[in-house]
Design a protein around this motif. Structure first.
Motif, PDB file in Angstrom:
ATOM      1  N   TYR A  76       0.855  -1.186   0.000  1.00 40.55           N
ATOM      2  CA  TYR A  76       0.000   0.000   0.000  1.00 40.55           C
ATOM      3  C   TYR A  76       0.888   1.231   0.000  1.00 40.55           C
ATOM      4  O   TYR A  76       2.082   1.161   0.254  1.00 40.55           O
ATOM      5  N   ILE A 131      -0.079   6.443   3.566  1.00 40.17           N
ATOM      6  CA  ILE A 131      -1.396   6.059   4.076  1.00 40.17           C
ATOM      7  C   ILE A 131      -1.262   5.100   5.256  1.00 40.17           C
ATOM      8  O   ILE A 131      -1.981   5.205   6.247  1.00 40.17           O
ATOM      9  N   ILE A 132      -0.317   4.198   5.166  1.00 39.83           N
ATOM     10  CA  ILE A 132      -0.093   3.271   6.285  1.00 39.83           C
ATOM     11  C   ILE A 132       0.376   4.024   7.527  1.00 39.83           C
ATOM     12  O   ILE A 132      -0.147   3.833   8.633  1.00 39.83           O
ATOM     13  N   SER A 181      -2.568   6.258   8.898  1.00 37.96           N
ATOM     14  CA  SER A 181      -3.719   5.581   9.506  1.00 37.96           C
ATOM     15  C   SER A 181      -3.325   4.927  10.825  1.00 37.96           C
ATOM     16  O   SER A 181      -4.090   4.950  11.791  1.00 37.96           O
ATOM     17  N   VAL A 194      -5.995  -5.402  14.956  1.00 40.45           N
ATOM     18  CA  VAL A 194      -6.797  -4.500  14.131  1.00 40.45           C
ATOM     19  C   VAL A 194      -5.913  -3.638  13.227  1.00 40.45           C
ATOM     20  O   VAL A 194      -6.217  -3.417  12.059  1.00 40.45           O
ATOM     21  N   GLY A 205      -4.398  -6.269   8.740  1.00 37.64           N
ATOM     22  CA  GLY A 205      -4.790  -5.874   7.394  1.00 37.64           C
ATOM     23  C   GLY A 205      -3.599  -5.522   6.512  1.00 37.64           C
ATOM     24  O   GLY A 205      -3.746  -5.395   5.299  1.00 37.64           O
ATOM     25  N   LEU A 206      -2.453  -5.371   7.142  1.00 36.01           N
ATOM     26  CA  LEU A 206      -1.282  -4.911   6.384  1.00 36.01           C
ATOM     27  C   LEU A 206      -0.426  -6.064   5.882  1.00 36.01           C
ATOM     28  O   LEU A 206       0.386  -5.885   4.971  1.00 36.01           O
ATOM     29  N   MET A 256      -7.569   3.563   1.450  1.00 36.25           N
ATOM     30  CA  MET A 256      -8.056   3.674   2.826  1.00 36.25           C
ATOM     31  C   MET A 256      -8.998   2.520   3.156  1.00 36.25           C
ATOM     32  O   MET A 256      -8.951   1.964   4.260  1.00 36.25           O
ATOM     33  N   SER A 301      -8.843  -0.377   1.846  1.00 36.68           N
ATOM     34  CA  SER A 301      -7.979  -1.550   2.024  1.00 36.68           C
ATOM     35  C   SER A 301      -7.342  -1.569   3.400  1.00 36.68           C
ATOM     36  O   SER A 301      -7.427  -2.553   4.137  1.00 36.68           O
ATOM     37  N   VAL A 302      -6.686  -0.457   3.748  1.00 32.57           N
ATOM     38  CA  VAL A 302      -5.929  -0.421   4.993  1.00 32.57           C
ATOM     39  C   VAL A 302      -6.844  -0.568   6.212  1.00 32.57           C
ATOM     40  O   VAL A 302      -6.517  -1.268   7.172  1.00 32.57           O
ATOM     41  N   LEU A 303      -7.994   0.095   6.166  1.00 31.45           N
ATOM     42  CA  LEU A 303      -8.856   0.071   7.345  1.00 31.45           C
ATOM     43  C   LEU A 303      -9.707  -1.190   7.445  1.00 31.45           C
ATOM     44  O   LEU A 303     -10.032  -1.630   8.547  1.00 31.45           O
TER      45      LEU A 303
END
Lengths: 189, 189
Positions: A145, A149-150, A153, A183, A187-188, B180, B182-184
Motif C-alpha cells: 500500500y 497512508i499506512i 492511519s 486490528v 490488514g497490512l 483507505m 484496504s488499509v482500514l
DNA sequence: TTTTAAAACTAACAAATGTTAGTTTTGTTT
DNA sequence: AAACAAAACTAACATTTGTTAGTTTTAAAA
C-alpha cells in the motif's frame, strides 16, 4: 524535592484542565481554583503558564523519541517493530493520558525554542516510523500500500488513544495491546 | 470555492485561523487582520465570535448526521456500509478540511444549546457506526474483535484525515478512497 | 445628481488575562 | 520559644479581549 512535588501537582492539574478546554482557554485562575489556592500562589512553584505547557509536552515528546529509537535499534523485523511501537503508545497513554492532549492539540502554543525542539522530535519520529514501514514493504512483510497512508492511519489511531482509552472500563492493557495489534496490523500483512 | 457572501468569507477565514491556533487563541483582531479590515467591522456581518464557531461546527456535524443515516438506511451489508462511511469522511474532508479542525478540537467551546445539539449528533453517529459493526460481526462479515476497538480505530483515522490529507500532493481522492478502504477494512474481514 | 444600503472606520467600554510586589500564615528545625 | 523557609495571601499592574456606539466611505440604484 519538596517544591518539585507541589510543582508536579500543579502540572498534573494543568494537564487535566488543558485536556478539557485546551491551553489557551484555561486561565491561571482556573488552575489555581482547581488547586484550591489563588492564582498568584502558583508563581511560588512555577515561572509561567508557558513553563507548564512545555514541561508537559517536552517530557512526553522525549519519551516517544527515546522509545522509538530503542525499538528501531533492535534486531527485529518491521512487523515486530510496529508491534513494539503500538505497545509504546499504549504504555505512555496509560501513564499520562491527560498530558497527551496537550501534546496533540497545544504544541503550537510552545514558544520558539521549545516549538522547534518539539517539531524536530516529531519529524524524526515520523521519519523512523516511515522508514520501518518502507523496509517492511521491501522485505515483503507488509503489503504494497501507499507508505504515507499506512503511516498516517496507524499513527492517527495511536495518537488518539488518550481520548478513548480512559473511558473504557472492560478493556485491560494486555487485551488492548493484543487487539490493537490485530486490528492495526492484520490488514497490512 | 467561490466567495459567496461576506459572512461566508469571514467564516472561511476564521476556520483557517481556528485550525492553526484553536478557537480560544484566535482573537477577533486576528480574524479582522486576516480579512484586511478592523475588528469592529466584522460585526456588520456576524453577531459574535461564538456564532462563527457554531456555524462551522453545526453545519459539518449535520453533514455527517444525514450522511451516515442515508448510508445506514441502504440495503447493503456491513462492509459496504463501512466503505461508504469512509467515502463520506473523505468527501467532507476534501470540501472543508479547515472546518473539521474546529469540529474535532473546539466543539467544547460551543455554548449550551449548540453544545447539546452537537453532542447528541455525535452520540447518534457513533451509535449507528457501532450498530453497523455489531451487525457485521453477527453476520460473519467482520472478525470477532472487540467492537469498541474497531469503532475507535477506524473513526480515529477518519476524523484525523483533515490534518493529513491537505498535505498530500500525489494521492488523488479516488486512490485515497481505495487505499483507505484496504488499509482500514482488509484487516477486519 | 441625489439617495440609499452595505460595509468600512474611529473610539471606547468593561471584563478578563498573566504576572509582580509585598505581606502574612503555616509548619518544621533549632 | 525563636528562627526560618515554604507556601499561601491581598492588591494591583499593564495588556488584551469581545463587543458596542456612532460616523464615514463606497458603490450602485433612483
Amino acid at each position: 524535592m519538596k517544591p518539585e512535588n507541589r510543582k508536579q501537582e500543579i502540572i498534573n492539574a494543568a494537564a487535566v484542565l488543558f485536556k478539557e478546554k485546551g491551553y489557551s482557554a484555561v486561565t491561571m485562575r482556573d488552575l489555581a481554583s482547581a488547586m484550591g489556592i489563588k492564582a498568584a500562589s502558583l508563581y511560588n512553584h512555577i515561572q509561567s503558564k508557558q513553563e507548564i505547557l512545555s514541561n508537559i509536552i517536552i517530557s512526553l515528546a522525549e519519551e516517544f523519541s527515546t522509545g522509538i529509537n530503542s525499538i528501531n535499534n533492535s534486531e527485529t523485523n518491521a512487523i515486530q517493530k510496529l508491534e513494539k511501537i503500538i505497545e509504546l503508545h499504549i504504555d505512555v497513554t496509560l501513564r499520562n493520558a491527560d498530558g497527551l492532549a496537550s501534546l496533540n492539540n497545544d504544541w503550537m502554543h510552545l514558544e520558539e525554542n521549545n516549538l522547534l525542539y518539539y517539531e524536530k522530535m516529531r519529524r524524526e519520529y515520523e521519519d523512523i516510523f516511515r522508514a520501518i514501514v518502507k523496509k517492511g514493504i521491501r522485505a515483503g512483510d507488509i503489503k504494497t500500500y501507499d507508505v504515507e497512508i499506512i503511516v498516517f492511519s496507524t499513527l492517527s489511531t495511536l495518537r488518539t488513544l488518550y481520548l478513548w482509552y480512559p473511558k473504557q472500563k472492560k478493556i485491560n492493557p494486555e487485551l488492548l495491546k493484543h487487539d490493537m495489534i490485530s486490528v492495526l496490523l492484520k490488514g497490512l500483512v
